[in-house]
Design a protein around this motif. Sequence first.
Motif, PDB file in Angstrom:
ATOM      1  N   GLY A   1       0.851  -1.160   0.000  1.00 58.37           N
ATOM      2  CA  GLY A   1       0.000   0.000   0.000  1.00 58.37           C
ATOM      3  C   GLY A   1       0.899   1.225   0.000  1.00 58.37           C
ATOM      4  N   MET A   2       0.450   2.288  -0.624  1.00 57.46           N
ATOM      5  CA  MET A   2       1.265   3.487  -0.753  1.00 57.46           C
ATOM      6  C   MET A   2       0.550   4.654  -0.096  1.00 57.46           C
ATOM      7  SD  MET A   2       3.676   2.143  -2.465  1.00 57.46           S
ATOM      8  CE  MET A   2       4.634   3.610  -2.803  1.00 57.46           C
ATOM      9  N   GLY A   3       1.322   5.453   0.610  1.00 54.36           N
ATOM     10  CA  GLY A   3       0.692   6.563   1.306  1.00 54.36           C
ATOM     11  C   GLY A   3       1.465   7.857   1.185  1.00 54.36           C
TER      12      GLY A   3
ATOM     13  N   PHE B   1      -1.146  11.238   8.643  1.00 56.62           N
ATOM     14  CA  PHE B   1      -1.677  10.597   7.445  1.00 56.62           C
ATOM     15  C   PHE B   1      -2.407  11.619   6.575  1.00 56.62           C
ATOM     16  CE2 PHE B   1      -3.678   7.763   4.638  1.00 56.62           C
ATOM     17  CZ  PHE B   1      -5.030   8.048   4.603  1.00 56.62           C
ATOM     18  N   VAL B   2      -2.172  11.520   5.260  1.00 49.32           N
ATOM     19  CA  VAL B   2      -2.841  12.407   4.306  1.00 49.32           C
ATOM     20  C   VAL B   2      -3.723  11.591   3.358  1.00 49.32           C
ATOM     21  CG1 VAL B   2      -2.511  14.052   2.423  1.00 49.32           C
ATOM     22  CG2 VAL B   2      -0.983  14.110   4.415  1.00 49.32           C
ATOM     23  N   ALA B   3      -3.115  10.607   2.693  1.00 48.26           N
ATOM     24  CA  ALA B   3      -3.856   9.830   1.696  1.00 48.26           C
ATOM     25  C   ALA B   3      -3.143   8.504   1.464  1.00 48.26           C
ATOM     26  CB  ALA B   3      -3.974  10.592   0.388  1.00 48.26           C
ATOM     27  N   ALA B   4      -3.895   7.490   1.016  1.00 50.79           N
ATOM     28  CA  ALA B   4      -3.290   6.191   0.757  1.00 50.79           C
ATOM     29  C   ALA B   4      -4.113   5.422  -0.256  1.00 50.79           C
ATOM     30  CB  ALA B   4      -3.169   5.384   2.049  1.00 50.79           C
TER      31      ALA B   4
ATOM     32  N   MET C   1      -9.346   4.770  -2.744  1.00 50.19           N
ATOM     33  CA  MET C   1      -8.392   5.681  -2.151  1.00 50.19           C
ATOM     34  C   MET C   1      -8.924   6.115  -0.792  1.00 50.19           C
ATOM     35  SD  MET C   1      -8.419   5.650  -5.500  1.00 50.19           S
ATOM     36  CE  MET C   1      -7.444   5.805  -6.966  1.00 50.19           C
ATOM     37  N   ASN C   2      -8.015   6.449   0.074  1.00 52.00           N
ATOM     38  CA  ASN C   2      -8.402   6.857   1.417  1.00 52.00           C
ATOM     39  C   ASN C   2      -7.756   8.192   1.761  1.00 52.00           C
ATOM     40  OD1 ASN C   2      -9.733   4.193   2.505  1.00 52.00           O
ATOM     41  ND2 ASN C   2      -7.875   3.601   1.453  1.00 52.00           N
ATOM     42  N   TYR C   3      -8.511   9.049   2.437  1.00 53.57           N
ATOM     43  CA  TYR C   3      -8.031  10.396   2.711  1.00 53.57           C
ATOM     44  C   TYR C   3      -8.306  10.801   4.155  1.00 53.57           C
ATOM     45  CZ  TYR C   3      -8.004  10.759  -2.375  1.00 53.57           C
ATOM     46  OH  TYR C   3      -7.758  10.550  -3.710  1.00 53.57           O
TER      47      TYR C   3
ATOM     48  N   TYR D   1      -2.945   2.099   7.375  1.00 50.95           N
ATOM     49  CA  TYR D   1      -2.286   3.157   6.610  1.00 50.95           C
ATOM     50  C   TYR D   1      -2.370   4.513   7.307  1.00 50.95           C
ATOM     51  CZ  TYR D   1      -7.165   3.492   5.186  1.00 50.95           C
ATOM     52  OH  TYR D   1      -8.524   3.562   5.190  1.00 50.95           O
ATOM     53  N   THR D   2      -3.242   4.651   8.281  1.00 55.75           N
ATOM     54  CA  THR D   2      -3.350   5.934   8.975  1.00 55.75           C
ATOM     55  C   THR D   2      -2.242   6.121  10.012  1.00 55.75           C
ATOM     56  OG1 THR D   2      -4.838   5.009  10.639  1.00 55.75           O
ATOM     57  CG2 THR D   2      -5.859   5.984   8.681  1.00 55.75           C
TER      58      THR D   2
END
Length: 129
Positions: free
Chosen positions: A34-36, A48-51, A59-61, A110-111
Amino acid sequence: QVQLAESGGGLVQAGDSLRLSCAVSGGDTFNAYGMGWLRQVPGKEREFVAAMSWIGGSMNYAESVKGRFTISRDKTKKTLYLQMDSLKSEDTAVYYCAALALAKYYRGSYTSHSEYEYWGQGTQVTVSS
């Protein structure tokens, strides 16, 4: 070993747009990750900004950037992007590209900056009001 290198930071005015890039290397494919994008200001932890997964999908924000920032990746170019629109002074920070194991990504880890295994050197974004 995954290697990450950010670029595209700079000084902009509030309301402007900026696109960050992260060149990904160290393998033929990065489907296991996973990339963030995370950011940090002096005296605070990385935030955390986005992943997204390299494979693709949702996508997650962070709430603070939802609707203004967009994460994407180009598999052919092996590059991760962060398009930042309607920038605010509070977006000023050093922005990092990072990678974590895909299993951790799917668990929602990812957060948390501590879950990421690989990091770029960071790129400074300064938004003047």
